[in-house]
Design a protein around this motif. Structure first.
Motif, PDB file in Angstrom:
ATOM      1  N   ALA A  87       0.817  -1.204   0.000  1.00 38.80           N
ATOM      2  CA  ALA A  87       0.000   0.000   0.000  1.00 38.80           C
ATOM      3  C   ALA A  87       0.859   1.266   0.000  1.00 38.80           C
ATOM      4  O   ALA A  87       0.552   2.253  -0.687  1.00 38.80           O
ATOM      5  N   LEU A  88       1.928   1.275   0.761  1.00 42.52           N
ATOM      6  CA  LEU A  88       2.780   2.473   0.849  1.00 42.52           C
ATOM      7  C   LEU A  88       3.696   2.634  -0.356  1.00 42.52           C
ATOM      8  O   LEU A  88       4.393   3.646  -0.461  1.00 42.52           O
ATOM      9  N   ASP A  89       3.694   1.646  -1.243  1.00 41.65           N
ATOM     10  CA  ASP A  89       4.535   1.772  -2.437  1.00 41.65           C
ATOM     11  C   ASP A  89       4.056   2.957  -3.283  1.00 41.65           C
ATOM     12  O   ASP A  89       4.858   3.635  -3.890  1.00 41.65           O
ATOM     13  N   ASP A  90       2.747   3.187  -3.307  1.00 40.35           N
ATOM     14  CA  ASP A  90       2.206   4.349  -4.023  1.00 40.35           C
ATOM     15  C   ASP A  90       0.855   4.670  -3.392  1.00 40.35           C
ATOM     16  O   ASP A  90      -0.203   4.331  -3.941  1.00 40.35           O
ATOM     17  N   PHE A  91       0.884   5.309  -2.228  1.00 41.55           N
ATOM     18  CA  PHE A  91      -0.326   5.515  -1.432  1.00 41.55           C
ATOM     19  C   PHE A  91      -0.858   6.916  -1.658  1.00 41.55           C
ATOM     20  O   PHE A  91      -0.181   7.918  -1.367  1.00 41.55           O
ATOM     21  N   HIS A  92      -2.097   6.939  -2.210  1.00 42.06           N
ATOM     22  CA  HIS A  92      -2.760   8.218  -2.457  1.00 42.06           C
ATOM     23  C   HIS A  92      -3.735   8.446  -1.301  1.00 42.06           C
ATOM     24  O   HIS A  92      -4.758   7.760  -1.209  1.00 42.06           O
ATOM     25  N   TYR A  93      -3.371   9.385  -0.404  1.00 43.86           N
ATOM     26  CA  TYR A  93      -4.205   9.580   0.783  1.00 43.86           C
ATOM     27  C   TYR A  93      -5.081  10.818   0.610  1.00 43.86           C
ATOM     28  O   TYR A  93      -4.713  11.781  -0.049  1.00 43.86           O
ATOM     29  N   HIS A  94      -6.258  10.697   1.180  1.00 43.05           N
ATOM     30  CA  HIS A  94      -7.123  11.882   1.240  1.00 43.05           C
ATOM     31  C   HIS A  94      -7.289  12.354   2.692  1.00 43.05           C
ATOM     32  O   HIS A  94      -7.863  13.406   2.934  1.00 43.05           O
ATOM     33  N   LEU A  95      -6.789  11.553   3.657  1.00 41.24           N
ATOM     34  CA  LEU A  95      -6.841  11.941   5.060  1.00 41.24           C
ATOM     35  C   LEU A  95      -5.522  11.564   5.725  1.00 41.24           C
ATOM     36  O   LEU A  95      -5.085  10.408   5.644  1.00 41.24           O
ATOM     37  N   LEU A  96      -4.939  12.544   6.355  1.00 44.05           N
ATOM     38  CA  LEU A  96      -3.714  12.300   7.144  1.00 44.05           C
ATOM     39  C   LEU A  96      -3.825  13.163   8.401  1.00 44.05           C
ATOM     40  O   LEU A  96      -3.894  14.387   8.317  1.00 44.05           O
ATOM     41  N   THR A  97      -3.908  12.511   9.548  1.00 44.92           N
ATOM     42  CA  THR A  97      -3.939  13.224  10.828  1.00 44.92           C
ATOM     43  C   THR A  97      -2.951  12.565  11.781  1.00 44.92           C
ATOM     44  O   THR A  97      -2.560  11.402  11.595  1.00 44.92           O
ATOM     45  N   SER A  98      -2.572  13.348  12.822  1.00 41.19           N
ATOM     46  CA  SER A  98      -1.619  12.794  13.794  1.00 41.19           C
ATOM     47  C   SER A  98      -1.753  13.541  15.113  1.00 41.19           C
ATOM     48  O   SER A  98      -1.945  14.768  15.137  1.00 41.19           O
ATOM     49  N   ASP A  99      -1.679  12.781  16.177  1.00 49.63           N
ATOM     50  CA  ASP A  99      -1.487  13.369  17.496  1.00 49.63           C
ATOM     51  C   ASP A  99      -0.006  13.631  17.703  1.00 49.63           C
ATOM     52  O   ASP A  99       0.835  12.851  17.222  1.00 49.63           O
ATOM     53  N   VAL A 100       0.293  14.682  18.437  1.00 51.79           N
ATOM     54  CA  VAL A 100       1.701  15.056  18.666  1.00 51.79           C
ATOM     55  C   VAL A 100       1.940  15.164  20.167  1.00 51.79           C
ATOM     56  O   VAL A 100       1.209  15.874  20.877  1.00 51.79           O
ATOM     57  N   HIS A 101       2.984  14.482  20.628  1.00 51.37           N
ATOM     58  CA  HIS A 101       3.439  14.593  22.015  1.00 51.37           C
ATOM     59  C   HIS A 101       4.967  14.706  21.997  1.00 51.37           C
ATOM     60  O   HIS A 101       5.636  13.938  21.291  1.00 51.37           O
ATOM     61  N   TYR A 102       5.472  15.660  22.781  1.00 49.75           N
ATOM     62  CA  TYR A 102       6.940  15.845  22.850  1.00 49.75           C
ATOM     63  C   TYR A 102       7.303  16.023  24.315  1.00 49.75           C
ATOM     64  O   TYR A 102       6.782  16.905  25.013  1.00 49.75           O
ATOM     65  N   SER A 103       8.203  15.190  24.817  1.00 49.42           N
ATOM     66  CA  SER A 103       8.580  15.225  26.229  1.00 49.42           C
ATOM     67  C   SER A 103       9.794  16.126  26.438  1.00 49.42           C
ATOM     68  O   SER A 103      10.503  16.489  25.493  1.00 49.42           O
TER      69      SER A 103
END
Length: 856
Positions: free
Chosen positions: A780-796
């Motif tokens: 899938a990641l060889d050529d992945f066309h995304y329409h949604l990309l989200t991420s939580d972010v935590h930095y210590s």
């Protein structure tokens, strides 16, 4: 009763009443007199009257003033002889067997700076009126005195004789004998008048030997009195006991001498005129004075010290101003301790040697040329040599040339600093008169110091102060200083200056001094061995006791070097600036009372270099700092940084705001900003305008991210075969505490319509083949066309970054492009990531070396 008896009785009654009235009035007046004069006791014993006079066994008088002054007088054995009762004055003779006098002055509540009234001599008519009341001959056989002295109360014994002509007062003979143990001091005075000339002679006898004689002749003229006199003294073997006696009346203890010389010669003569209107005004004296002294061995002079040598002096005076017309001296003095007590102890001389000789003959007849040499011995030897020219006729003036003052002191401790190896060499010329004085320091005039220390925070070595060209001027009026000014060039050199805020090195200041009774001004450039140059201007107001210092740092081009880093001890060791230019100005105000005030501005353009492990370039800023007492305010109207590269390049950065806080707690101030923004990987990261209280335990800030470019992010992230497209936005909740910076809540998301991720690498292919569960993900990641990309972010605070990625999209080549949802948790050690990037060729050699040194 007959009329005659009645008249007689009335007269007797009237006389009785009058007598009683006069007695009462007299008693009242006597009581009033006693009260005014402070008489508390008056006793008369043994009063006896005769045709030839009176006798009195004792008189006792006590007087006490309201201010505390007390006088006790006791007189025993009084015998007064009169020529006749109907002509009692002047009395024929007076004999007193014994007088005891004790006087204690009133305590002084405070020192009175009011000048004492000038000493005045009684007029001749006043003396004649007094003479009527003084018996023609008198003898007081014994006098005991108890008087205040500088050591408390001193007692003396004396005897007094006198004889005069009566109403005419002259001729007069008097003698006073003072007794001390077995020694005797006698002062004899004789006065007589011959035509219009008064002859007055004084002789001093010590133990019956004539030691001093003085003759005076006063002749009245139309507007003045001519006064001629002489004084002669040849030897004084009685000096030991005389000095011991005088010691009780002196403010210090005279030194003890094992052996005193006996031979000496002092002779003086004068011919002067006294102002007839005010003969006691010594400042109005006019005439000539001659003095010749020869002391072949050291002689103790009270208040001066031990004097030896020769002095020949002739001077003329007019209205109190005495000008030498002839002078020669060769004197040596061992000064008394009080004479030099005001000097610092290392500068107090143990011996002085003065030589004055006639100079080369002058073309002017009214000029006295002299050569002067003065040498001081002691811990700090000094010499003074001068060529003098004195105008002996009005207008009087003194010119000095070829004058040189030298002083050497191995150590000189002052109140707040210590000097070592002081060497002064001053070459002077100038002139002085009653109205003005001018002094100029010639070439070669300088002070040098081997070292200077102040406490533990300041030390300087090999200091040199050049004063050549400096001029000092003074103007006087009525013997009062009206103007005092010093102006001219001044230069200071220090081989090395040590101070906690500075790096040890040499400093130099060349400038101009201008000062008078109102102000002090110093202006000139200050430079050091590192190439730093400051333009300084110091202004001090003497009456207000205020000081202002202005400093200007001319534009520095850092490509040629950074003199600030080589000057300031607290310059960050990991900060290197090697491009750009900067300049600054500052002002410091020191008031007489209250807190100091300071202000400074700095302007920098195009700064570039390295801070720790980050490359900096294109830094432009303007800073304005103000300090009022302990309160500091720093305004940053402009700060832009073109690029910063700690391994991942970002920029430009911009900031506009200000900081306010206390000098004692700089880390606990308040930071306000109107703009705080970073351009990062094609996007924009910024803070809303706000403020942060740095004194709080933590600060929470909201950061906004817009437009981060996915291709630039994946290019910066060192992952083989990873590429993609898209634009990322996000919100980050920043938290700052003592532990450091962290992100508690953060979110990222890709903008619509999404983008493409391609992860193609041999490692990913091998992972898919070896792990069936990952095979679908890899495909899938060889050529992945995304329409949604989200991420939580935590930095210590330890530098750990956690991302919770959620991807929705498809791979057109995978199962007909069916939808694929992926959840990926990523964790990255940001400090370790930056370290790996900094070991690559993305940063400079300096940063790679610093990283390697820390890893070792």
């Amino acid at each position: 009763m007959t009329k005659r008896r009645q008249l007689l009785l009335g007269m007797l009654s009237g006389v009785l009443l009058l007598t009683l009235g006069l007695g009462a009035y007299g008693y009242y007046q006597w009581q009033q007199f006693k009260q005014v004069q402070g008489i508390v006791a008056l006793d008369l014993d043994g009063l006896r009257l005769s045709w030839k006079g009176l006798q009195l066994d004792r008189i006792k008088l006590s007087r006490q003033s309201s201010a505390g002054e007390r006088l006790d007088l006791a007189v025993d054995g009084v015998l007064l002889k009169l020529n006749a009762w109907w002509r009692p004055l002047p009395a024929d003779s007076l004999y007193i067997e014994h007088v005891r006098l004790q006087w204690q002055p009133a305590p002084e509540p405070h020192a009175d700076d009011t000048p004492d009234d000038p000493l005045t001599l009684p007029a001749r008519e006043q003396l004649e009126r007094w003479a009527v009341w003084i018996p023609r001959t008198g003898h007081i056989a014994s006098i005991d005195l108890a008087l205040p002295c500088l050591k408390g109360t001193c007692t003396e014994q004396a005897e007094l004789h006198w004889r005069h002509a009566g109403a005419q007062a002259l001729p007069l003979e008097a003698s006073l004998h003072l007794l001390r143990n077995e020694h005797r001091l006698t002062l004899e005075a004789n006065a007589a008048e011959e035509q219009a000339t008064l002859h007055f002679d004084i002789q001093l006898h010590l133990d019956e030997q004539l030691r001093l004689s003085s003759q005076h002749r006063l002749t009245r003229a139309a507007q003045a009195t001519d006064w001629e006199g002489t004084l002669a003294m040849s030897e004084l073997p009685e000096a030991p006991w005389l000095l011991d006696w005088l010691g009780e009346w002196l403010p210090y203890e005279p030194p003890a001498f094992a052996e005193l010389p006996q031979q000496m010669r002092i002779g003086a003569g004068w011919s002067m005129q006294l102002d007839e209107r005010n003969p006691s005004n010594w400042r109005a004296l006019r005439g000539e004075f001659r003095l010749s002294a020869d002391l072949p061995a050291p002689w103790p002079i009270v208040g001066l010290g031990q004097l030896q040598g020769r002095l020949d002096l002739t001077a003329t005076g007019n209205d109190g101003l005495w000008i030498p017309t002839e002078m020669a001296a060769d004197l040596q003095l061992q000064p008394a301790a009080p004479l030099v007590a005001d000097l610092p102890e290392p500068l107090r001389p143990t011996a002085l040697h003065l030589r004055v000789t006639p100079g080369a003959a002058s073309e002017s007849s009214g000029e006295l040329p002299l050569q002067l040499q003065l040498a001081a011995q002691g811990n700090s030897p000094a010499t003074l040599a001068a060529r003098l020219a004195l105008d002996t006729a009005a207008p009087y003036s003194l010119r000095f040339t070829e004058t040189r003052l030298k002083l050497e002191s191995p150590a000189l401790p002052l109140s707040d600093m210590a000097l070592k190896g002081l060497n002064a060499d001053l070459r002077l010329s100038g002139e002085a008169s009653q109205q003005a004085a001018r002094v100029r320091l010639e070439a070669g005039s300088r002070f040098t110091l081997a070292g200077l220390t102040r406490g533990t925070d300041l030390a300087a070595s090999k200091l040199q102060l050049d004063l050549a060209g400096l001029a000092v001027e003074a103007d006087l009026a009525d013997q009062q200083l009206q103007r005092l000014q010093a102006s001219g060039p001044m230069a200071i050199k220090l081989a090395q200056l040590r101070q906690p805020a500075l790096r040890p090195q040499g400093w130099r200041w060349n400038g101009q001094l201008d000062t008078d009774l109102q102000r002090l001004s110093l202006q000139g450039p200050l430079t050091n061995d590192s190439g730093l140059a400051l333009s300084l201007k110091l202004a001090h107001d003497w009456p207000r006791a205020t000081t202002r210092l202005n400093a200007n740092l001319p534009e520095i081009f850092l490509r040629a070097g950074n003199p600030l880093a080589s000057t300031l001890a607290d310059w960050p060791p990991l900060l290197e600036l090697n491009t750009g230019r900067l300049q600054a100005q500052g002002q410091l105000d020191l008031p007489a009372k209250g807190p100091l005030a300071a202000s400074a501005t700095l302007d920098a353009r195009g700064l570039g270099g390295i801070f720790d492990r980050t490359e900096l370039s294109g830094l432009d800023t303007s800073l304005a700092l103000t300090l009022q007492g302990e309160r500091l305010r720093l305004k940053v109207p402009e700060l832009t940084l073109k690029q910063a590269n700690p391994g991942i390049a970002f920029g430009p950065l911009s900031f506009r705001g200000e900081y306010a806080g206390s000098l004692e707690r700089l880390a606990q101030g308040r930071l306000d900003w109107q703009n705080a923004e970073i351009r990062l990987l094609g996007g924009r990261l910024w803070l809303d305008p706000g403020a942060a209280d740095l004194a709080a335990s933590e600060q929470r800030l909201s950061a906004h991210l817009r437009g981060l470019q996915m291709p630039l992010l994946l290019e910066a992230y060192p992952t083989e075969g990873l590429a993609g497209t898209g634009v990322i936005d996000g919100e980050l909740q920043l938290q700052r505490s003592e532990a450091g910076l962290s992100i508690e809540k953060g979110s990222l998301q890709a903008r619509e319509p999404g983008g493409v991720l391609r992860f193609r690498s041999a490692k990913m292919q091998a992972l898919g083949q070896s792990n069936p569960a990952m095979h679908l993900v890899v495909e899938a990641l060889d050529d992945f066309h995304y329409h949604l990309l989200t991420s939580d972010v935590h930095y210590s605070t330890e530098g750990k970054l956690d991302l919770g990625l959620k991807l929705s999209g498809r791979n057109p080549a995978l199962e007909g492009g069916r939808p694929v949802n992926l959840t990926i948790n990523l964790q990255e050690d940001i400090p370790a990531l930056l370290t790996s990037l900094q070991l690559s060729d993305r940063v400079s050699e300096t940063i790679r070396r610093r990283v390697q040194e820390r890893l070792e």
